[in-house]
Scaffold this motif. Structure first.
Motif, PDB file in Angstrom:
ATOM      1  N   HIS A 148       2.956  20.508   3.969  1.00 59.10           N
ATOM      2  CA  HIS A 148       3.343  19.244   4.598  1.00 59.10           C
ATOM      3  C   HIS A 148       3.061  18.061   3.673  1.00 59.10           C
ATOM      4  CE1 HIS A 148       2.991  16.451   8.349  1.00 59.10           C
ATOM      5  NE2 HIS A 148       4.198  16.435   7.849  1.00 59.10           N
ATOM      6  N   ILE A 149       4.042  17.192   3.501  1.00 60.37           N
ATOM      7  CA  ILE A 149       3.888  15.960   2.725  1.00 60.37           C
ATOM      8  C   ILE A 149       4.229  14.771   3.619  1.00 60.37           C
ATOM      9  CG2 ILE A 149       4.578  14.655   0.677  1.00 60.37           C
ATOM     10  CD1 ILE A 149       5.701  17.246  -0.483  1.00 60.37           C
ATOM     11  N   ILE A 150       3.382  13.764   3.578  1.00 59.76           N
ATOM     12  CA  ILE A 150       3.658  12.499   4.274  1.00 59.76           C
ATOM     13  C   ILE A 150       3.467  11.365   3.282  1.00 59.76           C
ATOM     14  CG2 ILE A 150       2.771  10.838   5.961  1.00 59.76           C
ATOM     15  CD1 ILE A 150       2.214  13.065   7.849  1.00 59.76           C
ATOM     16  N   THR A 151       4.382  10.404   3.281  1.00 61.53           N
ATOM     17  CA  THR A 151       4.174   9.154   2.552  1.00 61.53           C
ATOM     18  C   THR A 151       4.162   8.011   3.565  1.00 61.53           C
ATOM     19  OG1 THR A 151       6.522   8.646   2.176  1.00 61.53           O
ATOM     20  CG2 THR A 151       5.431  10.072   0.560  1.00 61.53           C
ATOM     21  N   LYS A 152       3.344   7.008   3.251  1.00 61.41           N
ATOM     22  CA  LYS A 152       3.297   5.805   4.089  1.00 61.41           C
ATOM     23  C   LYS A 152       3.356   4.581   3.189  1.00 61.41           C
ATOM     24  CE  LYS A 152       0.416   7.779   7.779  1.00 61.41           C
ATOM     25  NZ  LYS A 152      -0.864   7.627   8.541  1.00 61.41           N
ATOM     26  N   ILE A 153       4.055   3.566   3.643  1.00 61.35           N
ATOM     27  CA  ILE A 153       4.092   2.277   2.978  1.00 61.35           C
ATOM     28  C   ILE A 153       3.530   1.241   3.948  1.00 61.35           C
ATOM     29  CG2 ILE A 153       5.525   0.523   1.885  1.00 61.35           C
ATOM     30  CD1 ILE A 153       5.418   3.216   0.369  1.00 61.35           C
ATOM     31  N   ASN A 154       2.460   0.586   3.505  1.00 66.01           N
ATOM     32  CA  ASN A 154       1.777  -0.388   4.365  1.00 66.01           C
ATOM     33  C   ASN A 154       1.422   0.199   5.728  1.00 66.01           C
ATOM     34  OD1 ASN A 154       1.839  -2.424   2.399  1.00 66.01           O
ATOM     35  ND2 ASN A 154       3.847  -3.156   3.066  1.00 66.01           N
ATOM     36  N   GLY A 155       0.994   1.462   5.704  1.00 65.59           N
ATOM     37  CA  GLY A 155       0.522   2.111   6.923  1.00 65.59           C
ATOM     38  C   GLY A 155       1.588   2.744   7.789  1.00 65.59           C
ATOM     39  N   GLU A 156       2.860   2.541   7.458  1.00 69.38           N
ATOM     40  CA  GLU A 156       3.959   3.088   8.253  1.00 69.38           C
ATOM     41  C   GLU A 156       4.558   4.297   7.551  1.00 69.38           C
ATOM     42  OE1 GLU A 156       4.864   2.040  11.274  1.00 69.38           O
ATOM     43  OE2 GLU A 156       3.272   0.500  11.220  1.00 69.38           O
ATOM     44  N   ASP A 168       0.835  -1.193   0.000  1.00 70.31           N
ATOM     45  CA  ASP A 168       0.000   0.000   0.000  1.00 70.31           C
ATOM     46  C   ASP A 168       0.873   1.247   0.000  1.00 70.31           C
ATOM     47  OD1 ASP A 168      -2.413  -1.465   0.151  1.00 70.31           O
ATOM     48  OD2 ASP A 168      -2.181  -1.656   2.318  1.00 70.31           O
ATOM     49  N   TYR A 169       0.602   2.133  -0.964  1.00 76.55           N
ATOM     50  CA  TYR A 169       1.346   3.392  -1.071  1.00 76.55           C
ATOM     51  C   TYR A 169       0.360   4.531  -0.801  1.00 76.55           C
ATOM     52  CZ  TYR A 169       5.643   5.701  -2.668  1.00 76.55           C
ATOM     53  OH  TYR A 169       6.835   6.393  -2.714  1.00 76.55           O
ATOM     54  N   TYR A 170       0.697   5.377   0.171  1.00 79.36           N
ATOM     55  CA  TYR A 170      -0.164   6.484   0.582  1.00 79.36           C
ATOM     56  C   TYR A 170       0.634   7.775   0.540  1.00 79.36           C
ATOM     57  CZ  TYR A 170      -2.755   9.469   3.932  1.00 79.36           C
ATOM     58  OH  TYR A 170      -3.410  10.494   4.548  1.00 79.36           O
ATOM     59  N   ILE A 171       0.023   8.817  -0.028  1.00 79.52           N
ATOM     60  CA  ILE A 171       0.645  10.135  -0.091  1.00 79.52           C
ATOM     61  C   ILE A 171      -0.378  11.161   0.373  1.00 79.52           C
ATOM     62  CG2 ILE A 171       1.752  11.872  -1.561  1.00 79.52           C
ATOM     63  CD1 ILE A 171       2.248   9.543  -3.592  1.00 79.52           C
ATOM     64  N   LYS A 172       0.037  12.044   1.259  1.00 74.06           N
ATOM     65  CA  LYS A 172      -0.832  13.127   1.704  1.00 74.06           C
ATOM     66  C   LYS A 172      -0.104  14.453   1.568  1.00 74.06           C
ATOM     67  CE  LYS A 172      -3.541  14.850   5.642  1.00 74.06           C
ATOM     68  NZ  LYS A 172      -3.951  14.608   7.049  1.00 74.06           N
ATOM     69  N   VAL A 173      -0.769  15.415   0.935  1.00 68.10           N
ATOM     70  CA  VAL A 173      -0.271  16.788   0.860  1.00 68.10           C
ATOM     71  C   VAL A 173      -1.301  17.682   1.523  1.00 68.10           C
ATOM     72  CG1 VAL A 173       0.356  18.710  -0.638  1.00 68.10           C
ATOM     73  CG2 VAL A 173       1.023  16.385  -1.266  1.00 68.10           C
TER      74      VAL A 173
END
Length: 209
Positions: free
Chosen positions: A152-160, A143-148
């Motif tokens: 502020h930018i956050i990425t998560k891989i498998n929820g981490e 799972d690849y997650y990106i939030k802007v």
């Protein structure tokens, strides 16, 4: 009369809440059967659809999302990604379509578990890198997650959390690659003929600008 006004105000509030909820809902960016809403740059043969996923394999090419006129500024993005061994790819955001070359605008969220490039999956390429050790594995969907949100930018891989970056107030666009927060669309990368990357279940949710 006061009761009517109060009832009218309540209806307006309810309609506003419904509209806000609709704007904040997750939206799928792919139908799993076609490239509808997407546009391929150079080397279109580097892309195919397999089992509901976009598959990147071949010479350099980028698949841009063009399904909406309104650009994306603040958002949450999520997708499932899978790589073969020694594969390199990427997910661009705040970018815009260009016919050839590596996308100049926006940022690249790196996809690379075992490719020789030391910048690994989950990093914001050349901005907030994940070095040497990838949080994901080849041959497995992750799972690849990106939030802007604002600066502020956050990425998560498998929820981490993989990368957490706040852009400095004095950040300026680079000459070759801008790598500054702005607005734009998304793009997926076919990096080279030796790389095979799958992307599926691509969704986005707009946040307030």
């Amino acid at each position: 009369m006061l009761k009517r006004l109060a009832a009218g105000a309540l209806v307006c509030l309810m309609l506003s809440a419904v509209a806000t909820a609709a704007e904040g809902e997750w939206k799928s960016l792919m139908d799993g059967k076609s490239f509808k809403g997407w546009k391929i740059s150079e080397n279109p043969e580097s892309w195919k659809i397999e089992d509901g996923a976009f598959v990147a394999v071949g010479e350099r090419s980028h698949l841009f999302y063009v399904g909406e006129d309104k650009p994306f500024k603040n958002f949450e993005f999520k997708a499932k990604v899978k790589t073969n061994k020694n594969s390199n790819g990427g997910i661009y955001f705040h970018t815009k379509f260009q016919d050839t070359g590596w996308p100049k605008y926006g940022f690249e969220a790196q996809v690379n578990n075992t490719h020789h490039d030391p910048k690994k999956t989950g990093g914001i390429y050349s901005v907030k890198d994940v070095m040497n050790n990838s949080p994901a594995k080849d041959g497995e969907w992750f799972d690849y997650y990106i939030k802007v949100d604002g600066k502020h930018i956050i990425t998560k891989i498998n929820g981490e959390v993989a990368a957490d970056y706040t852009e400095p107030e004095d950040a300026k666009p680079g000459q070759d690659f801008t790598r500054v927060l702005d607005k734009g669309t998304f793009a997926l990368q076919a990096h080279d003929p030796g790389s095979t990357v799958w992307f599926k279940d691509i969704q986005v949710r707009r946040l307030d600008d």
